[in-house]
Design an enzyme around this catalytic site. Structure first.
Site, PDB file in Angstrom:
ATOM      1  N   GLU A 290      33.562  30.005  42.215  1.00  0.00           N
ATOM      2  CA  GLU A 290      33.495  30.790  43.569  1.00  0.00           C
ATOM      3  C   GLU A 290      32.656  31.260  43.797  1.00  0.00           C
ATOM      4  O   GLU A 290      32.832  31.559  45.521  1.00  0.00           O
ATOM      5  CB  GLU A 290      35.010  32.287  43.355  1.00  0.00           C
ATOM      6  CG  GLU A 290      36.125  31.820  42.776  1.00  0.00           C
ATOM      7  CD  GLU A 290      36.046  31.162  41.418  1.00  0.00           C
ATOM      8  OE1 GLU A 290      35.753  31.046  40.308  1.00  0.00           O
ATOM      9  OE2 GLU A 290      37.529  30.744  41.400  1.00  0.00           O
TER      10      GLU A 290
ATOM     11  N   HIS B 177      46.424  38.388  37.810  1.00  0.00           N
ATOM     12  CA  HIS B 177      47.087  37.599  38.765  1.00  0.00           C
ATOM     13  C   HIS B 177      48.276  38.200  39.938  1.00  0.00           C
ATOM     14  O   HIS B 177      48.670  37.815  40.421  1.00  0.00           O
ATOM     15  CB  HIS B 177      47.839  36.657  38.824  1.00  0.00           C
ATOM     16  CG  HIS B 177      47.363  34.916  37.823  1.00  0.00           C
ATOM     17  ND1 HIS B 177      46.811  35.375  36.146  1.00  0.00           N
ATOM     18  CD2 HIS B 177      47.177  34.260  37.724  1.00  0.00           C
ATOM     19  CE1 HIS B 177      45.686  34.037  35.659  1.00  0.00           C
ATOM     20  NE2 HIS B 177      46.436  33.482  37.187  1.00  0.00           N
TER      21      HIS B 177
END
Ligand SMILES: Cc1ncc(C[n+]2csc(CCOP(=O)(O)OP(=O)(O)O)c2C)c(N)n1
Length: 668
Positions: A407, A474
């Site tokens: 990322e 999540h």
């Protein structure tokens, strides 16, 4: 005067077929930063400058590499690379002005020392955090490769910086994508006070190239001819055979990390050993021994450079102190962008939120052929939510890029693409994983325009939110991490129509936009959506319902929870505001409504403390107090992480508390 004893030559200089003119150029190019530094050390002692990071003894690396690259090829220097700036022939008064925080510098007094870039000289300066530079270089390398312009870019780090994860990620990405980047490690023995033995545990940092599947070399960094010859042959080849190369330059930091910190922890014999390898003095002695220069030449040159330094210093010292102007400060956070409305066509189709985002994204990529989208599993697989399904066929593998799980490097590469004139979109697989790219988002994307006028034309797509039983990692809706950071725009649509228009506007906007997509709404919310490309202005709320008794302010999934509540309580007469954008925030719409209704309730899905509801609440108190009939109410989820089990998640979410809070407020 040069004496016999200083004429020792430590290196076995191999001149090869380098022209005399080039040899003299290299010497002059090393002498200038050395003399500037010596002057700076005097000014520091006189209290005329505040801080100095010395590159004395490391000049051959900056100068050698900059002499090889063409002027249009980007260089990304660190804090010991004055030779890069001087070799690119930046007028010295501008450098001095930069270091004094004055207007003729490169940051309008907003950042110090070497923390700046300049498109005029194709230099991209560091951020303090060091590591992201490698990822930005990877992005520039990608841009060069996509343009097919045969350019190479060079990026620097010290050996200490190589311990950062960002560096590892960038090297991995550059190797997987075979990007033409020269990754230069200046191994100068110490990272602040930390010796190499406490920094890494391999024999040579260049050995790591093998692990990345990357060509690597060790270069005698103080031997200017070795630097020049080896790097030149590599760069010539990389221009035709694009690939990354990792270079470890052996050198030494002859002064403190910054001047004030000294070098007490460095053993004297090490200092003596490296003093004998001084890149400038040795080369000077070599050129004298080859009868290429002599003492008179050196003296004349020093007089010339000294006059240049003194004259430019006068200019900088005489320049007035920068004026603090509030309007300019606020204005420069973003690149000026005049919104161009593209009106929706009449024909519509019934789409789910997910389809609307996908369609908007696709039409924006068709419209702007300089867009590149990057993310994990987004190409053949179509992304974990299938938003980019079919994109590979439509746009090809160059523009639709699967990435490694990196990322930080991908956010940084997006910055590099923007520097090179591309529009970059990154799909964060889940918004939760933005933590792994947090540093370049909040420090690079957000601050570059304010710091040195470099926009970050980047959209980070953030699939977010709870209600899907996905647990603490999540399910987060982490918009508040970004609304708190000046320099980022934050968009958070709740409906397919808005989602499509706002993704188009986010991509048109040359500034960094965090675009939140609620996972629980992806497949549950449908709407008629115009078939063609259209835009919706960022920063404008939507008034979904109009009433007189209360103002409900929310966004994302909260909008649907509020709509359900109003449906079950048809007696309530409320203004319902869907914010759609959180930064900038449509304060006008909020205040106008609250002044009309006299009561306000703000619902967010995120945990309470430090969330956006708290700020909106304060803003209403500060701006609408006279018209308020009750204290402003906030409704938020619990101040806990988000639990997995359905009944725990239900208890966690603000959804279940909204109706009773609203009724309480109405009966106040
Ligand atoms: C993320 C981060 N951690 C720590 C620091 C503080 N810091 C700045 S430079 C530096 C040492 C860097 O060493 P190295 O990369 O070897 O470069 P050198 O200064 O030796 O040229 C440290 C610890 C920082 N700027 N950023």
């Amino acid at each position: 005067m040069t004496t016999e004893t200083t004429k020792k030559i430590h290196f076995d200089y191999q001149r090869g077929n380098i022209q005399e003119e080039t040899l003299i150029h290299l010497y002059k190019s090393m002498l200038k930063p050395r003399m500037i530094e010596e002057k700076m050390l005097i000014l520091l002692r006189q209290g005329k400058i505040s801080k100095w990071f010395s590159g004395i003894g490391q000049e051959a690396i900056s100068v050698g590499i900059t002499s090889i690259l063409d002027k249009e090829e980007y260089i990304l220097p660190m804090h010991r690379n004055l030779g890069v700036f001087t070799s690119r022939e930046i007028p010295l008064y501008r450098l001095f002005s930069q270091w004094q925080g004055k207007a003729n510098g490169f940051t309008k007094g907003r950042d110090r020392s070497f923390h700046f870039g300049t498109q005029e000289f194709n230099i991209v300066g560091m951020i303090s955090h060091l590591g992201p530079q490698f990822g930005v270089a990877a992005g520039i390398g990608l841009a060069n490769k996509l343009k097919g312009n045969n350019q190479v870019c060079a990026v620097f780090t010290g050996e200490g910086g190589t311990s950062e994860g960002d560096i590892h990620e960038a090297l991995n990405v550059a190797s997987v994508w075979q990007l033409p980047v020269l990754f230069c490690i200046e191994n100068n023995g110490y990272g602040l006070s930390t010796p190499t033995s406490e920094q890494y545990n391999c024999e040579h940092l260049a050995d790591r190239g093998k692990g990345y599947g990357m060509e690597s070399h060790i270069i005698e960094g103080n031997n200017i001819l070795e630097v020049y010859t080896k790097v030149k042959s590599l760069v010539d080849d990389m221009r035709v055979n694009p690939r990354p190369v990792l270079l470890e330059f052996q050198t030494f930091r002859m002064r403190g990390h910054e001047e004030a910190s000294g070098t007490k922890y460095v053993p004297q014999d090490l200092m003596d050993e490296w003093e004998a390898k001084d890149p400038l003095i040795n080369f000077e002695n070599y050129l004298i021994s080859e009868n290429i220069i002599n003492d008179d030449f050196i003296e004349d040159l020093k007089v010339e450079i000294k006059a240049e330094i003194d004259g430019n210093l006068d200019l900088a010292f005489n320049e007035e102190v920068i004026k603090a102007d509030l309007t300019t400060e606020l204005y420069d956070v973003f690149q000026n962008h005049i919104y161009q409305e593209v009106k929706p066509n009449k024909e519509t189709e019934n789409l789910r939120l997910i389809d609307a985002i996908s369609q908007g994204l696709k039409q924006a990529m068709e419209r702007h052929d300089n867009t590149v989208i990057m993310g994990q599993d987004i190409a053949e697989y179509g992304g974990v939510f299938k938003i980019t399904e079919g994109f590979l066929d439509a746009f090809g593998k160059e523009r639709v890029r699967n990435t490694p799980i990196c990322e930080s490097a991908i956010v940084s590469a997006a910055m590099g693409l923007s520097i090179s004139g591309f529009k970059a979109i990154m799909e964060m697989q889940f918004s939760d994983f933005a933590t792994s790219g947090f540093n370049p988002i909040v420090n690079y994307l957000a601050k570059s325009h304010y710091r040195w006028n470099q926009n970050a034309d980047v959209v980070v797509r953030m699939p977010c939110g709870a209600g899907v039983g996905a647990g603490p990692f999540h399910s987060q809706t982490n918009e508040a991490w970004f609304t708190h950071t000046p320099g980022l725009k934050v968009v958070y649509p709740a409906f397919p129509y808005d989602a499509k228009g706002l993704i188009a506007s986010a991509i048109e906007d040359p500034n960094p936009v965090m675009y939140f997509e609620h996972k629980a709404l992806y497949r549950s919310i449908r709407q008629e959506v115009p078939t063609d490309y259209y835009t919706i202005e960022i920063g404008k709320a939507a008034i979904l319902k109009e009433g007189n008794d209360v103002t409900i302010i929310t966004y994302g999934a909260g909008v649907h929870w509020a709509l359900d509540t109003l449906e079950n309580n048809s007696h309530i007469s409320a203004d319902l505001i869907d914010l759609r954008s959180l930064a900038p925030l449509d304060t006008e719409a909020i205040y106008a409504s609250v002044k009309k209704t006299g009561k306000a309730i703000i619902m967010q899905e995120d945990a309470m403390f430090g969330g956006i509801a708290s700020d909106i609440c304060s803003m209403i108190m500060e701006n609408c107090f006279e018209q308020l009939d009750a204290p402003v109410k906030r409704v938020a989820s619990l101040d806990t992480p988000i639990p997995f089990a359905a009944n725990l998640e239900e208890q966690y979410l603000s959804k279940g508390k909204f109706e009773s809070s609203l009724l309480d407020l109405l009966s106040y």
